[in-house]
Design a protein around this motif. Structure first.
Motif, PDB file in Angstrom:
ATOM      1  N   GLN A  69       0.837  -1.203   0.000  1.00 21.93           N
ATOM      2  CA  GLN A  69       0.000   0.000   0.000  1.00 21.93           C
ATOM      3  C   GLN A  69       0.873   1.254   0.000  1.00 21.93           C
ATOM      4  O   GLN A  69       0.605   2.206  -0.741  1.00 21.93           O
ATOM      5  CB  GLN A  69      -0.920  -0.002   1.228  1.00 21.93           C
ATOM      6  N   PHE A  70       1.929   1.244   0.800  1.00 17.43           N
ATOM      7  CA  PHE A  70       2.856   2.366   0.863  1.00 17.43           C
ATOM      8  C   PHE A  70       3.535   2.563  -0.502  1.00 17.43           C
ATOM      9  O   PHE A  70       3.650   3.689  -0.992  1.00 17.43           O
ATOM     10  CB  PHE A  70       3.903   2.108   1.955  1.00 17.43           C
ATOM     11  N   MET A  71       3.960   1.475  -1.133  1.00 20.19           N
ATOM     12  CA  MET A  71       4.615   1.563  -2.451  1.00 20.19           C
ATOM     13  C   MET A  71       3.655   2.127  -3.502  1.00 20.19           C
ATOM     14  O   MET A  71       4.058   2.944  -4.332  1.00 20.19           O
ATOM     15  CB  MET A  71       5.090   0.191  -2.913  1.00 20.19           C
ATOM     16  N   GLU A  72       2.418   1.682  -3.468  1.00 16.21           N
ATOM     17  CA  GLU A  72       1.426   2.182  -4.428  1.00 16.21           C
ATOM     18  C   GLU A  72       1.252   3.686  -4.272  1.00 16.21           C
ATOM     19  O   GLU A  72       1.172   4.422  -5.253  1.00 16.21           O
ATOM     20  CB  GLU A  72       0.082   1.471  -4.235  1.00 16.21           C
ATOM     21  N   MET A  73       1.206   4.143  -3.039  1.00 11.00           N
ATOM     22  CA  MET A  73       1.047   5.566  -2.782  1.00 11.00           C
ATOM     23  C   MET A  73       2.274   6.333  -3.264  1.00 11.00           C
ATOM     24  O   MET A  73       2.163   7.357  -3.925  1.00 11.00           O
ATOM     25  CB  MET A  73       0.828   5.806  -1.281  1.00 11.00           C
ATOM     26  N   MET A  74       3.462   5.822  -2.955  1.00  9.20           N
ATOM     27  CA  MET A  74       4.700   6.525  -3.309  1.00  9.20           C
ATOM     28  C   MET A  74       4.991   6.497  -4.805  1.00  9.20           C
ATOM     29  O   MET A  74       5.629   7.410  -5.340  1.00  9.20           O
ATOM     30  CB  MET A  74       5.894   5.923  -2.559  1.00  9.20           C
ATOM     31  N   ALA A  75       4.517   5.475  -5.499  1.00  7.69           N
ATOM     32  CA  ALA A  75       4.799   5.339  -6.932  1.00  7.69           C
ATOM     33  C   ALA A  75       4.320   6.554  -7.720  1.00  7.69           C
ATOM     34  O   ALA A  75       4.901   6.888  -8.757  1.00  7.69           O
ATOM     35  CB  ALA A  75       4.170   4.055  -7.475  1.00  7.69           C
TER      36      ALA A  75
END
Length: 195
Positions: free
Chosen positions: A127-133
């Motif tokens: 979820q964090f990676m999706e947001m940061m992407a």
């Protein structure tokens, strides 16, 4: 009655952390936890069913990746947000000796509750990676790899800190050494993000 149960549960969870910090994970037992909490050991079984479930409750309460907010940052400055995020992660690891010891133990465990915690961390990490992407100019695959290395490095160094002073020439038992590590993380963030 419910208030008493909540208070007792909190005392038991707190006792787990205190005992692990004082005597190490290996010394943990139902009787010792109950004594430290000042309650009858039968309450551990009544409220948590087992010592494992009590350890699970402690880890769920204190684990950084299970308790950090993964909402979109409100600040328009994503670099500042990410730098603060990783500094919080480092601070959380460094201040909780019990959690560091549990994380070391976790490396060699495949207990069901550990598998569940890992799955929740993975879900939150994705979820964090999706947001940061959406904020970075790096391919998502590379972003995942860089983030995995940063998180694994932070966890590894924090777990090692108690028993090892130097790592790659950095004093990981000192605030100065950790400031050097955060400066390196800041440089990676500055390099990854083109804002």
């Amino acid at each position: 009655m419910e208030r008493d149960r909540n208070t007792t549960e909190k005392r038991l969870i707190h006792a787990v952390g205190k005992l692990i910090a004082e005597d190490g994970f290996e010394a943990l037992g139902v009787r010792k936890v109950a004594e430290k909490a000042g309650v009858n050991k039968t309450l551990i079984y009544r409220y948590f069913e087992s010592l494992d479930a009590l350890i699970y409750a402690y880890m769920k309460k204190h684990d950084f990746w299970l308790n950090t907010s993964l909402d979109k940052p409100e600040t328009p400055d994503i670099k500042t947000y990410l730098k603060a995020f990783y500094r919080r992660e480092i601070a959380e690891y460094r201040k909780n000796i019990a959690l560091k010891r549990l994380r070391r133990w976790e490396l060699s465990s495949d207990k069901d509750f550990i598998v569940e915690i890992r799955a929740q961390r993975e879900k939150n990490g994705v979820q964090f990676m999706e947001m940061m992407a959406g904020f970075v100019k790096v391919d998502k695959r590379l972003l995942q790899a860089i983030s995995a290395l940063m998180d694994a490095g932070i966890a590894h160094l924090a777990m090692l800190e108690e028993n090892c002073q130097m790592y790659n020439g950095i004093d990981i038992q000192s605030d100065k050494g950790w400031e050097q590590i955060t400066d390196g993380i800041d440089l990676l963030i500055d390099t990854m993000i083109n804002v």
